[in-house]
Design an enzyme around this catalytic site. Sequence first.
Site, PDB file in Angstrom:
ATOM      1  N   TYR A 123      16.807  -4.605  -0.802  1.00 25.51           N
ATOM      2  CA  TYR A 123      16.210  -4.214   0.477  1.00 25.51           C
ATOM      3  C   TYR A 123      16.405  -5.256   1.569  1.00 25.51           C
ATOM      4  O   TYR A 123      16.180  -4.962   2.753  1.00 25.51           O
ATOM      5  CB  TYR A 123      14.724  -3.896   0.301  1.00 25.51           C
ATOM      6  CG  TYR A 123      14.489  -2.550  -0.343  1.00 25.51           C
ATOM      7  CD1 TYR A 123      14.286  -1.412   0.434  1.00 25.51           C
ATOM      8  CD2 TYR A 123      14.515  -2.409  -1.725  1.00 25.51           C
ATOM      9  CE1 TYR A 123      14.101  -0.176  -0.142  1.00 25.51           C
ATOM     10  CE2 TYR A 123      14.327  -1.175  -2.324  1.00 25.51           C
ATOM     11  CZ  TYR A 123      14.123  -0.048  -1.523  1.00 25.51           C
ATOM     12  OH  TYR A 123      13.943   1.184  -2.107  1.00 25.51           O
TER      13      TYR A 123
ATOM     14  N   ARG B 266       7.823  11.047   6.254  1.00 23.51           N
ATOM     15  CA  ARG B 266       8.904  10.064   6.170  1.00 23.51           C
ATOM     16  C   ARG B 266      10.043  10.426   7.122  1.00 23.51           C
ATOM     17  O   ARG B 266      10.608   9.552   7.795  1.00 23.51           O
ATOM     18  CB  ARG B 266       9.427   9.984   4.729  1.00 23.51           C
ATOM     19  CG  ARG B 266      10.599   9.030   4.576  1.00 23.51           C
ATOM     20  CD  ARG B 266      11.030   8.885   3.138  1.00 23.51           C
ATOM     21  NE  ARG B 266      12.213   8.024   3.038  1.00 23.51           N
ATOM     22  CZ  ARG B 266      12.769   7.647   1.892  1.00 23.51           C
ATOM     23  NH1 ARG B 266      12.249   8.023   0.743  1.00 23.51           N
ATOM     24  NH2 ARG B 266      13.841   6.874   1.892  1.00 23.51           N
TER      25      ARG B 266
ATOM     26  N   HIS C  88      10.007  -5.655  -1.705  1.00 24.45           N
ATOM     27  CA  HIS C  88      11.191  -5.331  -0.907  1.00 24.45           C
ATOM     28  C   HIS C  88      11.587  -6.480   0.024  1.00 24.45           C
ATOM     29  O   HIS C  88      12.265  -6.268   1.028  1.00 24.45           O
ATOM     30  CB  HIS C  88      10.995  -4.036  -0.104  1.00 24.45           C
ATOM     31  CG  HIS C  88      10.930  -2.815  -0.962  1.00 24.45           C
ATOM     32  ND1 HIS C  88      10.751  -1.548  -0.454  1.00 24.45           N
ATOM     33  CD2 HIS C  88      11.021  -2.659  -2.310  1.00 24.45           C
ATOM     34  CE1 HIS C  88      10.733  -0.673  -1.444  1.00 24.45           C
ATOM     35  NE2 HIS C  88      10.895  -1.333  -2.580  1.00 24.45           N
TER      36      HIS C  88
ATOM     37  N   ASN D 203       4.188   3.238  -1.845  1.00 29.00           N
ATOM     38  CA  ASN D 203       4.807   2.393  -0.826  1.00 29.00           C
ATOM     39  C   ASN D 203       4.040   2.452   0.487  1.00 29.00           C
ATOM     40  O   ASN D 203       3.365   3.454   0.764  1.00 29.00           O
ATOM     41  CB  ASN D 203       6.259   2.836  -0.594  1.00 29.00           C
ATOM     42  CG  ASN D 203       7.204   2.246  -1.608  1.00 29.00           C
ATOM     43  OD1 ASN D 203       7.018   1.122  -2.057  1.00 29.00           O
ATOM     44  ND2 ASN D 203       8.225   3.007  -1.980  1.00 29.00           N
TER      45      ASN D 203
ATOM     46  N   CYS E  87       7.203  -2.390  -8.787  1.00 25.49           N
ATOM     47  CA  CYS E  87       8.452  -1.939  -8.171  1.00 25.49           C
ATOM     48  C   CYS E  87       9.560  -2.222  -9.170  1.00 25.49           C
ATOM     49  O   CYS E  87       9.521  -3.237  -9.866  1.00 25.49           O
ATOM     50  CB  CYS E  87       8.707  -2.688  -6.864  1.00 25.49           C
ATOM     51  SG  CYS E  87      10.228  -2.187  -6.012  1.00 25.49           S
ATOM     52  N   ASP E  88      10.533  -1.344  -9.258  1.00 25.08           N
ATOM     53  CA  ASP E  88      11.605  -1.557 -10.223  1.00 25.08           C
ATOM     54  C   ASP E  88      12.759  -2.376  -9.668  1.00 25.08           C
ATOM     55  O   ASP E  88      13.647  -2.784 -10.413  1.00 25.08           O
ATOM     56  CB  ASP E  88      12.128  -0.226 -10.760  1.00 25.08           C
ATOM     57  CG  ASP E  88      12.781   0.631  -9.686  1.00 25.08           C
ATOM     58  OD1 ASP E  88      12.478   0.429  -8.490  1.00 25.08           O
ATOM     59  OD2 ASP E  88      13.583   1.518 -10.037  1.00 25.08           O
TER      60      ASP E  88
END
Length: 406
Positions: free
Chosen positions: A232, A80, A183, A134, A155-156
Amino acid sequence: MRLVILGGGGFRVPLVHRVLANDDLVTDVVLHDVDADRLAAIGAVLDDRPHTTATTDLDEALTGADFVFSAIRVGGLAGRAIDEEVAHAHGVLGQETVGAGGIAYGLRTVPVADHIARRVAAIAPDAWVVDFTNPAGLVTEAMSRHLGDRVIGICDSPSGLCRRVAGALGVDGARFDYAGLNHLGWLQGVYVGDEDLLPRLLDDDAALRTFEEGRLFGGERLRALGMIPNEYLHYYYSTREAMGDGRGAFLLGQQEKFYSGEVDWETTRSEREATYMGGDRDTLDGGGYERVALALMRAIALDEPAELILNVRNGTTLSTVDEQAVVEVPCRVDARGARPHPVSPLPDDAAALVSAVKAVDRLVLAGTRDTALQAFARHPLVDSPTVARSLLDTYVDRHPELAYLR
């Protein structure tokens, strides 16, 4: 009931385990990870119940599974950090699920998710797979090619948005009209009976300032949109302001201290949550993935109907994308799985963005060098084919997992 957690050495696993400990649904948990040391570090944090074992053998882990949580991170947090570093060096956004960073992460993850889905289909064909990994919409769609509707992405962010909006309105039991991709979704209505309360909220600046999306986007912007975006969307609506996000490098350094034994898990977790999205969070409750996952499991296993916003195959829900596309929409969940509710059509600008990003997802799923190049070039947040080619070449050089794209 036997639950398998893939990515069982991941930092957030204790949050899931604690929720399971307060519920009698799951009797056995199997943690699987490719890193035995990480499994041991997380195992030392967990409570005594439910009964938990660990293994680095995927087929062994999947044997007898009723539910499988996929929570893997291909390339780890080091991957990442590289995603963000390379993107920023090219002057584009590096966030892990949005733009160049999301494409790089997807290109690393899809082959592994595809392999996992094939093994689940072969070893535990009756298991339900709950995808935490993800980019969740993309990975869920990759796995659905082998598992059909037995893989559901969670997804929260949508449920958290709806919960905060309901709190700002002071209502319980509302029905939420939410639609988009993971997102990349918008709340278009909040219904109590036949009345939509969202216009009332959009006109109340004081109420909007009481929750994070209201503060993030501001009343003027929200009224112009006529809806409330998932947090997002900040990366699309305020790209310049979001460009400096370097969260991957921060988390990498932070979690290295935990896994080396220098800092305990609870201290690390509190610091992680406090710094999420610039620290503008209303609670430090770990995000809520684990609660959504438990509600989903209970609805399926016990045939206790639940209403949840999930990542599922579209069918005819959104006219913007085809039937096989995975979308993020409200669903009714019971023993038969998750079935999308009808939603309002997205306005033209939102629909166009959904179409563009889904087209990029499909290019990533195709899995060739040419389609990978096109994915970078066609993403709305990458504005140059020359930059796209350099991004691809650099990511392939930096990530061993992308050797298949040479």
